[in-house]
Scaffold this motif. Structure first.
Motif, PDB file in Angstrom:
ATOM      1  N   ALA A   7     -13.863  19.145   9.131  1.00 53.07           N
ATOM      2  CA  ALA A   7     -13.387  19.736   7.777  1.00 53.07           C
ATOM      3  C   ALA A   7     -12.286  20.871   8.259  1.00 53.07           C
ATOM      4  CB  ALA A   7     -14.377  20.519   7.117  1.00 53.07           C
ATOM      5  N   LEU A  13     -19.122  17.740   3.710  1.00 55.21           N
ATOM      6  CA  LEU A  13     -20.282  17.231   3.122  1.00 55.21           C
ATOM      7  C   LEU A  13     -21.241  16.356   4.088  1.00 55.21           C
ATOM      8  CD1 LEU A  13     -19.030  16.026  -0.334  1.00 55.21           C
ATOM      9  CD2 LEU A  13     -20.302  18.033   0.240  1.00 55.21           C
ATOM     10  N   ARG A  14     -20.390  15.899   5.149  1.00 51.15           N
ATOM     11  CA  ARG A  14     -21.342  15.119   6.308  1.00 51.15           C
ATOM     12  C   ARG A  14     -21.767  16.164   7.130  1.00 51.15           C
ATOM     13  NH1 ARG A  14     -23.289  10.495   5.884  1.00 51.15           N
ATOM     14  NH2 ARG A  14     -22.829  10.136   8.280  1.00 51.15           N
ATOM     15  N   GLY A  67      -9.035  18.882   8.737  1.00 48.74           N
ATOM     16  CA  GLY A  67      -8.557  18.565   7.175  1.00 48.74           C
ATOM     17  C   GLY A  67      -7.712  19.525   6.501  1.00 48.74           C
ATOM     18  N   ALA A  89     -16.153  21.983  -0.871  1.00 45.47           N
ATOM     19  CA  ALA A  89     -15.902  20.832  -1.782  1.00 45.47           C
ATOM     20  C   ALA A  89     -15.011  21.381  -3.036  1.00 45.47           C
ATOM     21  CB  ALA A  89     -17.152  20.023  -2.123  1.00 45.47           C
ATOM     22  N   GLY A 123      -9.407  14.616   1.287  1.00 43.88           N
ATOM     23  CA  GLY A 123     -10.307  13.732   1.350  1.00 43.88           C
ATOM     24  C   GLY A 123     -11.371  14.026   2.761  1.00 43.88           C
ATOM     25  N   VAL A 124     -10.262  14.207   4.139  1.00 39.80           N
ATOM     26  CA  VAL A 124     -10.923  14.359   5.310  1.00 39.80           C
ATOM     27  C   VAL A 124     -11.635  15.675   5.308  1.00 39.80           C
ATOM     28  CG1 VAL A 124     -10.397  14.913   7.666  1.00 39.80           C
ATOM     29  CG2 VAL A 124      -9.098  13.109   6.333  1.00 39.80           C
ATOM     30  N   VAL A 178     -13.047  17.314   2.799  1.00 39.02           N
ATOM     31  CA  VAL A 178     -14.285  17.308   1.721  1.00 39.02           C
ATOM     32  C   VAL A 178     -15.356  16.546   2.716  1.00 39.02           C
ATOM     33  CG1 VAL A 178     -15.027  16.523  -0.396  1.00 39.02           C
ATOM     34  CG2 VAL A 178     -13.050  17.979  -0.195  1.00 39.02           C
ATOM     35  N   TYR A 179     -15.028  15.451   3.146  1.00 41.62           N
ATOM     36  CA  TYR A 179     -15.781  14.470   3.856  1.00 41.62           C
ATOM     37  C   TYR A 179     -16.465  15.060   4.931  1.00 41.62           C
ATOM     38  CZ  TYR A 179     -17.426  10.505   6.448  1.00 41.62           C
ATOM     39  OH  TYR A 179     -18.338   9.634   7.319  1.00 41.62           O
ATOM     40  N   GLY A 180     -15.766  15.693   5.598  1.00 40.77           N
ATOM     41  CA  GLY A 180     -16.349  16.530   7.047  1.00 40.77           C
ATOM     42  C   GLY A 180     -17.315  17.355   6.547  1.00 40.77           C
ATOM     43  N   LYS A 207     -20.700  23.889   2.701  1.00 42.73           N
ATOM     44  CA  LYS A 207     -20.561  22.534   2.233  1.00 42.73           C
ATOM     45  C   LYS A 207     -19.835  22.500   0.782  1.00 42.73           C
ATOM     46  CE  LYS A 207     -23.670  20.121   4.924  1.00 42.73           C
ATOM     47  NZ  LYS A 207     -24.862  19.113   4.792  1.00 42.73           N
TER      48      LYS A 207
END
Length: 161
Positions: A91, A84-85, A94, A21, A77-78, A80-82, A17
């Motif tokens: 991810a 981190l979640r 993205g 990021a 953004g997609v 990193v969001y994927g 993760k």
């Protein structure tokens, strides 16, 4: 699943993760480099990622703004969001979209220069940012695929008897 395996799997997912990021932050930093350069006998110009041209001298041509970095920001953004979640499949999508956004300047280069009546010829080249976005986007895609394979597609461990 034994406690040691659960800790190793959780640690592996956490490292993946934060690696994704970090690659996302690197991609955002890379977009600050110029995207296009234009030059002729009278001057030169560079286009920033948000589409603004900075000119030195008189380029004597119509240079269109193309805010291509905005696409990279959305796809990063997609990614990193994927990550981190814990949704490594998101991810991966993205990261691949970020790679594709890096290829766009190579495809839309003819749209940048607009010859004005009475204007001179202008040489327009792809600058450093798209090349770096392609390179880091490829690395991010590989890391995301590995994260997806290791953290999502990993076969469940066998039950101990």
């Amino acid at each position: 699943m034994t406690p040691g395996t659960a800790i190793a799997t959780g640690l592996e997912a956490a490292i993946t993760k934060w690696t994704i990021a970090g690659l996302g932050a690197l991609l955002v930093a890379v977009t600050l480099f110029p995207w296009f350069t234009a030059r002729n006998d009278g001057g030169s110009a560079q286009m920033a990622g948000w589409g603004a041209w900075t000119m030195t001298g008189d380029v004597n041509a119509g240079l269109r703004p193309l805010p291509l970095a905005v696409l990279v920001y959305l796809t990063v953004g997609v990614m990193v969001y994927g990550a981190l979640r814990g949704a490594f499949g998101v991810a991966v999508v993205g990261a691949m979209a970020t790679f594709a956004a890096g290829l766009l300047p190579l495809m839309v280069m003819p749209l940048v220069d607009r010859n004005t009546p009475g204007g001179s010829a202008v040489a327009v080249d792809v600058a450093a940012a798209p090349k770096l976005v392609i390179a880091v986007g490829l690395i991010a895609s590989i890391v995301c695929w590995i994260g997806y394979a290791r953290c999502v597609l990993r076969p469940s461990p066998r039950a101990e008897e």
